[in-house]
Design a protein around this motif. Structure first.
Motif, short mmCIF file in Angstrom:
data_model
loop_
_atom_site.label_atom_id
_atom_site.label_comp_id
_atom_site.label_asym_id
_atom_site.label_seq_id
_atom_site.Cartn_x
_atom_site.Cartn_y
_atom_site.Cartn_z
N ILE A 479 -4.09 -12.98 -17.98
CA ILE A 479 -4.09 -12.04 -16.81
C ILE A 479 -4.33 -12.71 -15.45
O ILE A 479 -5.51 -13.29 -15.46
CB ILE A 479 -5.16 -10.99 -17.23
N ALA A 480 -3.51 -12.69 -14.59
CA ALA A 480 -3.86 -12.99 -13.11
C ALA A 480 -4.56 -11.89 -12.33
O ALA A 480 -3.89 -10.60 -12.18
CB ALA A 480 -2.67 -13.78 -12.55
N LEU A 481 -5.69 -12.37 -11.76
CA LEU A 481 -6.50 -11.27 -10.94
C LEU A 481 -6.27 -11.69 -9.42
O LEU A 481 -6.56 -12.77 -9.15
CB LEU A 481 -7.87 -11.10 -11.30
N ASN A 482 -5.72 -10.99 -8.68
CA ASN A 482 -5.31 -11.25 -7.25
C ASN A 482 -5.94 -10.32 -6.31
O ASN A 482 -6.21 -9.12 -6.69
CB ASN A 482 -3.82 -11.18 -7.01
N VAL A 483 -6.23 -10.97 -4.95
CA VAL A 483 -6.39 -10.17 -3.92
C VAL A 483 -5.52 -10.52 -2.65
O VAL A 483 -5.57 -11.85 -2.48
CB VAL A 483 -8.01 -10.14 -3.44
N ALA A 484 -4.82 -9.65 -2.37
CA ALA A 484 -3.90 -10.04 -1.22
C ALA A 484 -4.00 -9.18 0.00
O ALA A 484 -4.17 -8.07 0.10
CB ALA A 484 -2.49 -9.89 -1.59
N PRO A 485 -4.08 -9.85 1.18
CA PRO A 485 -4.12 -9.14 2.49
C PRO A 485 -2.82 -8.60 2.75
O PRO A 485 -1.83 -8.89 2.39
CB PRO A 485 -4.56 -10.39 3.68
N SER A 486 -2.73 -7.64 3.77
CA SER A 486 -1.51 -7.02 4.44
C SER A 486 -1.92 -7.12 6.09
O SER A 486 -3.22 -7.09 6.30
CB SER A 486 -1.28 -5.76 3.84
N PRO A 487 -0.86 -6.45 6.61
CA PRO A 487 -1.33 -6.32 8.00
C PRO A 487 -2.27 -5.52 8.34
O PRO A 487 -2.99 -5.52 9.48
CB PRO A 487 0.32 -6.11 8.90
N ASP A 488 -2.25 -4.38 7.71
CA ASP A 488 -3.44 -3.16 8.24
C ASP A 488 -4.84 -3.56 7.64
O ASP A 488 -5.50 -2.53 7.56
CB ASP A 488 -2.61 -1.90 7.76
N GLY A 489 -4.85 -4.63 6.91
CA GLY A 489 -6.17 -4.94 6.35
C GLY A 489 -6.47 -4.39 4.88
O GLY A 489 -7.56 -4.85 4.20
N GLU A 490 -5.71 -3.39 4.34
CA GLU A 490 -5.61 -3.12 3.15
C GLU A 490 -5.25 -4.10 2.10
O GLU A 490 -4.26 -4.80 2.28
CB GLU A 490 -5.10 -1.76 3.05
N ALA A 491 -5.83 -3.86 0.73
CA ALA A 491 -5.02 -4.89 -0.24
C ALA A 491 -3.66 -4.54 -0.54
O ALA A 491 -3.45 -3.40 -0.57
CB ALA A 491 -5.90 -4.74 -1.36
N THR A 492 -2.86 -5.45 -0.66
CA THR A 492 -1.38 -5.14 -1.19
C THR A 492 -1.46 -4.93 -2.60
O THR A 492 -1.74 -5.93 -3.45
CB THR A 492 -0.54 -6.41 -0.66
N ARG A 493 -1.44 -3.68 -3.18
CA ARG A 493 -1.64 -3.49 -4.54
C ARG A 493 -0.43 -3.64 -5.45
O ARG A 493 -0.07 -2.80 -6.22
CB ARG A 493 -2.25 -1.94 -4.64
N SER A 494 0.41 -4.49 -5.18
CA SER A 494 1.39 -4.84 -5.99
C SER A 494 0.72 -5.42 -7.41
O SER A 494 -0.14 -6.26 -7.46
CB SER A 494 2.05 -6.05 -5.29
N GLN A 495 1.61 -5.24 -8.49
CA GLN A 495 1.18 -5.63 -9.87
C GLN A 495 2.84 -5.99 -10.48
O GLN A 495 3.75 -5.72 -10.02
CB GLN A 495 0.58 -4.39 -10.65
#
Length: 603
Positions: A479-495
């Protein structure tokens, strides 16, 4: 051993912190001076509130810059100390933490420091208070635990002992085995914290990156073992400074803290909770969507067949080889599109897995079960993903597949049918809310017994993409656990779900022929790949044609391609050769950039 935590480790008001600490099951609390100063509660109010919640006030802290100073400063420091003693008497605290001095006025004179610490302890003793002297890792003259102990030993006062702090000791690479030379009764307090391994100023490291035991890379369990061998029997207390925890919900952080202590006690051999039941693989991945038609089309193009319908719920079972995907048409927000909502984990003992999870405070997911449905227990991971413990197709345990009636496979008009060579699920990637990332790493490590890998920071078009994988010992579950930024500062909740094949070129051709929309890969990537690995031109041309990415290390090779994203979900198809255990981290930047381009319509 009693479990305690410093109020500085949580967000909120002092009253909110005390409530959260008690609710998580702690028995004691360190009162951080700034929390008391900023509180409208009097020390008597705090004492009463803690008592009502069943919390002992274990320690008041910190008292700074006391020892080895000229006489005029000594008198001022003693006046400060008397003021703190009066507050502690009102608070009901009998132990004061004194940190080694960082003052420019302190002199490098151990005899003077010991003499003044003796004097402080004598004053404290008159109030029924003891002094726990701690070496700060950045102390001006005293920065190691053994130096602090030498001063305590030389001062020779019954009300003076030492406080050991795992971060201050391990961050300086001190050998914690030396703790066993300290008499246990002179170790007045033990503070515990972990931290990721970083090359930076130790003060900044401490203030911003401390985390709970099991979330970083320090050997906190080893240090605890040495301390217990020395004879220490006092509280195990967490003291964490962390930018994330200061903004997170106090109740949730307190539960995470308690989970870390429970796991730490187990690692140090101080307790024996139900043993971890390590999952042996994936039973299924469940996708929810208000409109499942696009997912049906994509699964069909990937070579899956619809093989079952749930007898009581709007859920379909799609299979290819050992890879199983459930499509659930209830409960998804139509605006967000498909979501990876649940994962089935193959478990050798589902009942024991649930007992382990409950012991480590994992929330059990309530489940409405029909009279003929197979028992299937689930717990919620920190990001809300439901984790089901399964034994698929076994005769010695009810199988969840028995809840599905056979269904004839369907394919969209024009799409081909048949296998594309996919044989199973290689790994699943879950993007975490940024403030739950460390919590998730500890959860999968302690609750499921998975092994965490080192955290990685990868380049993203809008910042850094942080990733940390957890896996069982043979790599059959990753299982890969990720935290990704996005332009509006929210996490990019892609899975995403990564599927495995033994012939990625044949699979890619077949999937593309069946109409799947695959992620485009820039030509620049293949020019760089050619320079980096000097692949045969025919092979490189095939990769370029099919959008296949490539990585290799000393153990083997990794080939993979991605589908387009539906809602928050996409698929990856991978082929591993040799002993390659990674995830193609070098290619993550290309994937993230391509997905951002597709999402925002920019070039």
């Amino acid at each position: 051993m009693r479990k305690s935590i410093a109020t500085v480790s949580l967000s909120g008001s002092l009253s909110e912190k005390l409530t959260a600490i008690a609710a998580a099951g702690f028995e004691g609390v360190e009162i951080f001076e700034n929390d008391l100063i900023a509180s409208p509660l009097t020390p008597e109010d705090v004492r009463s509130r803690a008592a009502d919640l069943g919390l002992a006030v274990e320690l008041y802290q910190p008292f700074r810059d006391f020892e080895a100073v000229p006489q005029d400063l000594l008198e001022r420091n003693l006046r400060r100390a008397e003021s703190k003693f009066a507050v502690m008497e009102r608070l009901g605290a009998d132990l004061l933490l004194v940190c080694s001095s960082v003052s420019p006025h302190a002199v490098d004179d151990d005899a003077l420091a010991a003499e003044q610490l003796h004097l402080l302890a004598d004053r404290a003793h008159q109030h029924g208070i003891r002094i726990a002297y701690e070496a700060l890792a950045w102390g001006r003259h005293v920065s190691t635990f053994d130096h602090a102990w030498r001063l305590v030993e030389e001062a020779d006062h019954p009300a003076l002992g030492t406080c050991l702090d795992s971060f201050h000791i391990l961050s300086r690479s001190s050998d914690p085995a030396g703790i066993e030379e300290i008499p246990g009764e002179k170790i007045f307090f033990l503070q515990l914290a972990d931290a990721p391994l970083m090359a930076m100023d130790v003060l900044q490291w401490s203030r911003h990156y401390r985390c709970f035991p099991g979330q970083g890379g320090l050997d906190v369990a080893g240090l605890l073992t040495h301390t217990v061998k020395a004879g220490y029997r006092g509280p195990l207390s967490l003291e964490v400074f962390n930018d994330v925890f200061r903004q997170a919900d106090a109740g949730r952080t307190a539960v995470d803290a308690m989970r870390s202590l429970l796991a730490l006690e187990e690692s140090a051999g101080l307790s024996a909770p139900p043993a971890p039941v390590v999952p042996s693989g994936f039973a299924f991945a469940e996708l929810t969507a208000a409109d499942t038609e696009p997912l049906r089309g994509l699964l069909t193009a990937l070579g899956f067949a619809r093989t079952g319908r749930h007898t009581a719920k709007p859920v379909e079972l799609w299979e290819q080889g050992e890879a199983r995907v459930l499509l659930n048409s209830s409960g998804s927000d139509r605006r967000s599109g498909p979501t990876l909502a649940a994962v089935g984990l193959e478990s050798p003992d589902p009942g024991a897995a649930v007992r382990r999870a409950e012991t480590l405070l994992a929330p059990v997911v309530p489940r409405r079960r029909g009279p003929r449905e197979a028992p299937l227990d689930a717990v919620a991971a920190p990001d809300g993903t439901e984790l089901f413990f399964c034994r698929t197709g076994r005769t010695d345990h009810p199988s969840w597949t028995e809840d599905f009636a056979p269904a004839e496979s369907e394919a969209p008009e024009g799409a081909g049918k048949g296998s594309t060579g996919i044989s199973g699920i290689d790994h699943i990637a879950l993007t975490q809310p940024w403030h739950h990332f460390d919590e998730a790493a500890l959860f999968y490590r302690s609750v499921l017994g998975l092994n965490p890998e080192e955290s990685q920071d990868l380049a993203d078009p809008y910042g850094l993409f942080r990733s940390r994988a957890v896996a069982n010992s043979d790599g059959s579950l990753r299982i890969a656990l990720n935290v990704a930024p996005s332009p509006d500062g929210e996490a990019t909740r892609s899975q995403h779900i990564a599927l495995t094949t033994d012939d990625i070129v044949a699979t890619a051709r077949r999937v593309r022929e069946c109409g799947a929309a695959l992620m485009p890969v820039p030509a620049n990537y293949y020019d760089d790949l050619d320079a980096l690995h000097e692949l045969p031109q025919e092979t490189l041309g095939t990769f370029r044609e099919l959008g296949i990415l490539y990585d290799r290390d000393e153990d083997g090779e990794f080939l993979h391609f991605y589908t387009a994203t539906l809602g928050r979900v996409f698929f990856e198809v991978v082929q591993r050769t040799g002993g390659y255990r990674g995830y193609g981290a070098r290619n993550a930047t290309v994937r993230l950039a391509a997905q951002h381009t597709a999402q925002h319509g920019t070039v």
